[in-house]
Structure formats: structure tokens, C-alpha cells
Design an enzyme around this catalytic site. Structure first.
Site, PDB file in Angstrom:
ATOM      1  N   TRP A 272      46.714  -2.670 -19.701  1.00 39.64           N
ATOM      2  CA  TRP A 272      46.854  -2.252 -18.297  1.00 39.64           C
ATOM      3  C   TRP A 272      48.157  -1.542 -18.015  1.00 39.64           C
ATOM      4  O   TRP A 272      48.484  -1.294 -16.862  1.00 39.64           O
ATOM      5  CB  TRP A 272      46.669  -3.449 -17.372  1.00 39.64           C
TER       6      TRP A 272
ATOM      7  N   ARG B 199      37.395  -7.525 -10.268  1.00 35.64           N
ATOM      8  CA  ARG B 199      37.387  -8.983 -10.180  1.00 35.64           C
ATOM      9  C   ARG B 199      38.248  -9.426  -8.990  1.00 35.64           C
ATOM     10  O   ARG B 199      38.975  -8.627  -8.414  1.00 35.64           O
ATOM     11  CB  ARG B 199      37.907  -9.610 -11.473  1.00 35.64           C
TER      12      ARG B 199
ATOM     13  N   GLU C 135      49.177 -17.927 -20.686  1.00 33.93           N
ATOM     14  CA  GLU C 135      48.747 -16.630 -21.221  1.00 33.93           C
ATOM     15  C   GLU C 135      49.957 -15.819 -21.639  1.00 33.93           C
ATOM     16  O   GLU C 135      50.955 -15.757 -20.915  1.00 33.93           O
ATOM     17  CB  GLU C 135      48.069 -15.787 -20.127  1.00 33.93           C
TER      18      GLU C 135
ATOM     19  N   HIS D  37      42.573  -4.871 -25.093  1.00 30.41           N
ATOM     20  CA  HIS D  37      43.638  -5.886 -24.997  1.00 30.41           C
ATOM     21  C   HIS D  37      43.608  -6.715 -26.281  1.00 30.41           C
ATOM     22  O   HIS D  37      42.564  -7.163 -26.714  1.00 30.41           O
ATOM     23  CB  HIS D  37      43.362  -6.776 -23.787  1.00 30.41           C
TER      24      HIS D  37
ATOM     25  N   ASN E 131      42.250 -18.432 -11.003  1.00 27.85           N
ATOM     26  CA  ASN E 131      43.055 -17.784 -12.033  1.00 27.85           C
ATOM     27  C   ASN E 131      44.090 -16.911 -11.352  1.00 27.85           C
ATOM     28  O   ASN E 131      43.751 -16.123 -10.466  1.00 27.85           O
ATOM     29  CB  ASN E 131      42.188 -16.897 -12.931  1.00 27.85           C
ATOM     30  N   GLU E 132      45.348 -17.057 -11.765  1.00 29.79           N
ATOM     31  CA  GLU E 132      46.418 -16.233 -11.206  1.00 29.79           C
ATOM     32  C   GLU E 132      46.150 -15.960  -9.724  1.00 29.79           C
ATOM     33  O   GLU E 132      45.947 -14.812  -9.308  1.00 29.79           O
ATOM     34  CB  GLU E 132      46.550 -14.919 -11.974  1.00 29.79           C
TER      35      GLU E 132
ATOM     36  N   LYS F  68      38.661  -4.475 -23.376  1.00 29.67           N
ATOM     37  CA  LYS F  68      38.317  -4.430 -24.803  1.00 29.67           C
ATOM     38  C   LYS F  68      39.452  -3.913 -25.684  1.00 29.67           C
ATOM     39  O   LYS F  68      39.458  -4.135 -26.888  1.00 29.67           O
ATOM     40  CB  LYS F  68      37.029  -3.637 -25.040  1.00 29.67           C
TER      41      LYS F  68
END
Ligand code: GAL
Length: 652
Positions: A321, A117, A313, A364, A155-156, A362
């Protein structure tokens, strides 16, 4: 001048509770289950559409908003606000296939390919054209939607793509340098290009700090970091301009990453860009894990100038991660959330609502785990929602100024950790967090403040590894001490100016007079070396060869080896105040007694009863006191009740 806004809504003040919501990962019928469970948990807000570009624009210029209309309507019908993402964080495959020139290039010249991403060049004009088109479409379509309460830009920003070494970036870097330095002479001076035959004759010769034969020019590296932040800010502003034009009443923000070792964005002046500060935080395991969380929340609150901010968040339990992704223990979900609230957050939001079935995240954790609503996790989430509803009185209160401050400076973080230094073992943020832990051990509140903050109201200011001290900052710190402030600083502080040029005449140039000392040589330690001090503490990493002025008090000296008898920790009365110096890495246990001495000399005492100091963290918002159990044992608070292990009491 900054004007704070908050998510658009009516009704009584409350703490917002929610998550990133990614309904596009699930069939339509699951959405109904989602909102039912959200209501059960008391979810008030979701961040929507963060990675939805490919679903919103499945082909160039072909927009499909039907499904998003449906989600927004469903959420609105269930009284859930939407912090709508501009969906530009991750470009869709059709875009990168048609325009591979938007893909970033790393310092080795390799392309960063799609497949993950955020694979876009912050300087790409093509990317910007497509992204801004999407922003305009979204803002036009949802301007009047009653669920829309805030815009979540990208995002971030910079999380994966901050450094791009492409030709396009090189061109933008040159333009940035031109506006910073105006003349080639000024750039050559700032970069010290008399060294190693680096003199530039023309702007076109300048490149980003790509892979080089040996250490690249340090000022070039620093300027490239500064440039890369400015480029992202410029990108943010471009999105914001469209949102302002089309939806002037909707506040705009983006989620910062004030967390752990994430160091690439200097957020000091980003707060002027956002209508309210939002932050993401994830803990790393380790003995100072909770202290680091508190440190980050504290810094975020002070970046926000003491105003409420939005925890956008964090995780309900494990992330996916880290090398080993540790599950949270009982009590930690509430304790972590409430520690952010204690430091000024008026929201508790998670990544993410429903745990993914597929994809890289998945494993997380989420509010609604794979196991479903019949799970300990979901029950804990429901309980947290209920607790936050009971804390509505906290909403809108401001952080209460602490009696001490720790200065945090991204420029010093970047510069102090560059290559070709006395040691490559130095970690800027670790030293800062160590001091914070020592404050927590002492039971004394300290504000973690950006370097630009006013220091005048703080009786004590600690500046760990404040490596970069431009002349004006040196003057400001000296005046602070002259006027009665008590400053404490450490090794490798005050060594360079903003160009990373050494202050000459003995270190630390701009603070020498206030500190009443002069250092001629650094003497860093090897990994297996330690420096014993005569106050019973032990230094690692670093020592300095210090000469002190006659009126400088030596609080501790080195005891053994080459350094035996030399000053290690000093304090110098100066003007109406004092300046202290710690020349080695003492770690949290070693700093604790040293800080206690500095605090007592400055007349700063704990606001906690003696038996709670160290075991409990105190944070204060207006008239609300938060007592956070730092231990795994229950703690008796006397008339205020009892703290469960890892528990938090909120008292009025
Ligand atoms: C953040 C990111 C989220 C999610 C999360 C996982 O950096 O914004 O989208 O990936 O990490 O911890």
C-alpha cells in the site's frame, strides 16, 4: 485501574509467534499444508476470522460456522492457539445492500461505498445491531473451544472509517458535545464562536466539520476528532461487554495502530480498555525507518505501562500500500521483530500467514510466500521461529525505565497540524522521531511516554512541539522542573489550552517562567530558507523572536539575516532543575549535539561503551539487554561477541 492479562494458555513462558490466518481464501486441502508448515515454522498462535463475516453469515441471520469449527479443531490438534476475531471489521454485501444507511459519508457528502473494507459508520445503530448479533453467536459457539486464547475485536478500529459526516454522526456528535459542555454558552465559549458569526443558539444547529467555504472552526475540528475516537471506544466496549458476559476467562483486545503517520486515534486512555495491548506496525522506507519502528515499539511499551504487549501485525517483507513497496534486506526480518521484542513485545506476529492469490493484498508479503515453502522467505521464517524459541526467557520481563523520556501527545499532534497556522509544513511526529534519533545517536535510552505518564523519575524530559498545554499540564511540567527535572521543549509548544485558545501575554504562556523567555512573534521559514546557528547547526521550518530573562543562558544564537544575534537555543535554571528551549527545526543531525549538551548538563550519560554509541541501540527488559545494530556493517561487541550487519544480540 488496569489489570493486565495475557493470552490464555498453560505451560512455560514463551514468546508467541504467528500471523493473521485467512483460510477462507483457500480450498480445504490447503489448510492441511498450512498447519504442517506452521508446525515447521514453530507458529504458536494465529488471528483468525478477521474478515470472515460474509462467510460466517452468508445471508441475514443464516450462520455457517461449520468451516470455522473445522479450522479451529485443526489448529487445536496441532497445538496452535487462536486469537479469534469477532469478524465485524467488514460488513458483508447483503447487509449494506439491505441497509445502505450504515455506509459512511465523507466530508464532501459522498457515500463511501462497499468494495473495499471497513465501510461502516461507527455511530450506526443498525450496524451495531447486526455486528453484536454476530459477536454473540461466535462467543456462544466457541466459548468452550480449547484453541480459543483471546478475542480480537474488529480490526484496527478506525483504520478506514474513523471520520463519518453523516446525519447519524451529526446527531451523535451533538449528544457528545452536550455531555462535554452541558450548556450552549460553554460550547460557544470553547469553540470561540464570537468569530465569523458562528454563535449557536441550539444544539440542533451543530454539524460535523463538513466541507465549508473556508477554514472550519478549529475547536469544532478538534472536538470532532475527540468524538470520533470516543465513538469507536464505545463500539469496542459494546463488543467487549458481550464477550465478557459469555467468556469471562478469555482476554479481549484489539489491534492499535501506533505506527508512522497514523494519527487518528489517541490511544492514551485506550489501554484501560484492553486486557493486553496489541499493536500493528509497518515501516516506511527512509533514513529513519528503523528509528521510527523503535519509537513506535517504545511508545507502545509505555502505553502498556512497561508490561509485555503483543505485536499483532508487521510484515515479513514488502507491503502493498505504499507508492513503492520495498522488500526487506537480509537481517531485517529478525532485526525488526526483535526490536519490537526489545521494547516489550512478547509476541511476533505478521500480516499474514499465506500470501493471497487474489484480492488487493496479493503483493503483500507473508510468512509463506507465493513461491511456497521452498523459498528463502520461508526458511527465514523458520529460522526466526527457532530464534524466538531460544528467547523464551525474555517472556514476561518488563521494560526497564530509561534515564530520559520523550512526551508524546496526540492532542498536540492533532492541534499543531491544523490548518490556518503559521506554517502548514510542521509535522509533529517527525520532530518527535528526530529527537528519538538524536537519543539513539547519543547511545542514551529514552522512553517515549504518553503525556499522562508520571515524569518524576526521569532526570530529563523532552517535549517536542507540545502544542496543547492545559493549565494542569503546565503546572505539572513547572513542578517537575522546580523539583529538579530537566525539561527541553521546542518551537510551537505551550501555545494553546485544551480548547485551542491561545495563552496570552507572550508565548509559551504556561512555560514562560520555567523557560525564562518570552516570544512575541513566530517567524516561520519558507522552504528555501535556512537559519544558520552559531553552534554550527542549521534550522529550517521555524524560528521565534525570543526575549530571554537575565538568568537564561543562550546556548546558540542565530547567525545571519533578520534573526542575527537572537537566541535560538536556551537553557534556564529554575528551582532545582532547568528548562531548555529549541526554537527551530534542527533535524536529527542538528539535534544530536544540542541534546548532548542538555544531557551532559543534566548529568545523564550513555550506558554503552563509547565505540558503540550511535551504532547500536540498547534496550533493556529487566535483566535482559538487547543490542540492535543500527548499521549495515558488522560490529565487534568485545566479550559479548559480534553483531552481524543489522543484527541483534540478546544478552543476560
Ligand atoms: C493492516 C490490516 C491488515 C492488512 C495489513 C497490510 O492495516 O490490519 O488486515 O491489511 O494492514 O499491511
Amino acid at each position: 485501574m488496569r489489570t493486565t492479562r495475557w493470552v490464555r494458555r498453560s505451560g512455560a513462558p514463551r514468546l508467541e509467534f504467528g500471523a493473521d490466518y485467512n483460510p477462507e481464501q483457500w480450498p480445504r486441502e490447503v489448510w492441511d499444508d498450512d498447519v504442517r508448515a506452521m508446525r515447521e515454522a514453530g507458529v504458536t498462535i494465529v488471528s483468525l476470522g478477521i474478515f470472515s463475516w460474509a462467510r460466517l453469515e452468508p445471508a441475514d441471520g443464516a450462520f455457517d460456522f461449520g468451516w470455522l469449527d473445522d479450522v479451529l479443531d485443526l489448529l487445536h490438534a496441532n497445538d496452535i492457539l487462536v486469537d479469534l476475531a469477532t469478524a465485524t471489521a467488514s460488513p458483508p454485501p447483503w447487509l449494506t445492500a439491505a441497509h445502505p444507511e450504515i455506509l459512511p459519508i465523507d466530508r464532501n457528502g459522498n457515500t463511501i461505498w462497499p468494495g473495499g473494507r471497513q465501510h461502516w459508520r461507527p455511530t450506526s445503530k443498525t450496524f451495531r445491531t447486526y455486528a453484536l448479533r454476530l459477536v454473540r453467536e461466535l462467543a456462544t459457539r466457541y466459548a468452550e473451544h480449547p484453541a480459543l486464547c483471546a478475542w480480537h475485536v474488529s480490526n484496527e478500529l478506525g483504520c478506514h472509517n474513523i471520520y463519518d459526516y453523516s446525519d447519524e454522526a451529526a446527531q451523535a456528535f451533538r449528544e457528545w458535545l452536550r455531555s462535554r459542555y452541558r450548556t450552549m454558552d460553554a460550547l460557544n465559549h470553547a469553540w470561540g464562536t464570537a468569530f465569523w458569526s458562528q454563535h449557536y443558539g441550539d444544539w440542533s444547529e451543530i454539524l460535523p466539520p463538513r466541507i465549508a467555504a473556508t477554514q472550519p472552526n478549529p475547536t469544532q475540528q478538534l472536538d470532532f476528532k475527540r468524538f470520533s475516537v470516543d465513538v469507536l471506544r464505545d463500539y469496542y466496549r459494546a463488543e467487549k461487554a458481550i464477550l465478557r458476559e459469555l467468556t469471562p476467562d478469555i482476554p479481549v483486545t484489539t489491534n492499535f495502530m501506533v505506527a508512522g503517520a497514523v494519527k487518528d486515534i489517541d490511544y492514551t486512555d485506550w489501554v484501560d480498555e484492553v486486557d493486553f495491548v496489541a499493536n500493528d506496525h509497518y515501516r516506511h522506507p527512509g533514513p529513519q525507518s528503523l528509528d521510527e519502528l523503535s519509537f513506535s515499539a517504545n511508545l507502545t511499551g509505555n502505553l502498556a505501562g512497561g508490561e509485555p504487549w503483543f505485536l499483532m501485525e508487521h510484515s515479513t517483507s514488502a507491503v502493498n500500500w505504499q507508492p513503492v513497496n520495498v522488500a526487506k534486506r537480509p537481517g531485517e526480518l529478525d532485526r525488526d521483530s526483535l526490536t519490537h521484542v526489545a521494547h516489550g513485545s512478547d509476541a511476533v506476529s505478521f500480516f499474514q500467514w499465506r500470501q493471497s492469490r487474489a484480492g488487493a493484498e496479493k503483493y503483500h508479503s507473508a510468512m509463506l510466500p507465493h513461491a511456497g515453502t521452498d523459498s528463502a522467505m520461508f526458511r527465514s521464517v523458520v529460522a526466526l521461529g527457532e530464534r524466538l524459541r531460544g528467547l523464551a526467557f525474555v517472556a514476561g520481563t518488563r521494560r526497564k525505565k530509561a534515564p530520559a523520556a520523550i512526551i508524546f501527545d496526540w492532542q498536540s499532534w492533532w492541534a499543531a497540524e491544523q490548518d490556518s497556522h503559521p506554517t502548514d509544513r510542521l509535522l509533529y511526529r517527525r520532530e518527535a522521531v528526530d529527537w528519538y534519533t538524536a537519543f539513539l545517536n547519543a547511545g542514551v535510552r529514552a522512553d517515549v511516554v504518553p503525556v499522562t505518564a508520571s515524569l518524576t523519575d526521569y532526570p530529563v524530559v523532552v517535549a517536542p512541539i507540545l502544542h496543547v498545554i492545559p493549565a494542569d499540564l503546565g503546572a505539572r511540567l513547572t513542578t517537575y522542573v522546580q523539583n529538579g527535572g530537566h525539561l527541553v521543549t521546542t518551537y510551537f509548544s505551550g501555545i494553546v489550552d485544551e480548547n485551542d485558545h491561545i495563552w496570552l501575554g507572550g508565548y509559551p504562556g504556561p512555560l514562560r517562567d520555567a523557560l525564562g523567555l518570552r516570544i512575541e512573534e513566530f517567524a516561520p521559514l519558507l522552504d528555501d530558507e535556512q537559519a544558520e546557528l552559531d553552534n554550527g547547526t542549521t534550522g529550517t521550518l521555524w524560528t521565534d523572536r525570543i526575549e530571554v530573562a537575565p538568568d537564561t543562558e543562550v546556548l546558540a544564537s542565530y547567525k545571519t539575516g533578520e534573526m542575527a544575534g537572537r537566541p535560538a537555543v536556551t537553557r534556564h535554571p529554575f528551582g532545582a532543575g532547568s528548562a531548555g528551549y529549541v526554537s527551530t527545526r534542527l533535524g536529527p543531525d542538528g539535534i544530536t549535539p544540542v541534546l548532548a549538551e542538555f544531557l551532559s548538563r543534566a548529568g545523564v550519560t550513555s550506558e554503552l561503551p563509547p565505540d558503540l554509541r550511535g551504532r547500536v541501540e540498547l534496550a533493556v527488559r529487566d535483566n535482559v539487554r538487547f543490542l540492535i545494530n543500527r548499521t549495515d556493517d558488522p560490529i565487534d561487541l568485545g566479550p559479548d561477541g559480534r553483531l552481524a550487519p543489522r543484527g541483534v544480540a540478546v544478552l543476560r
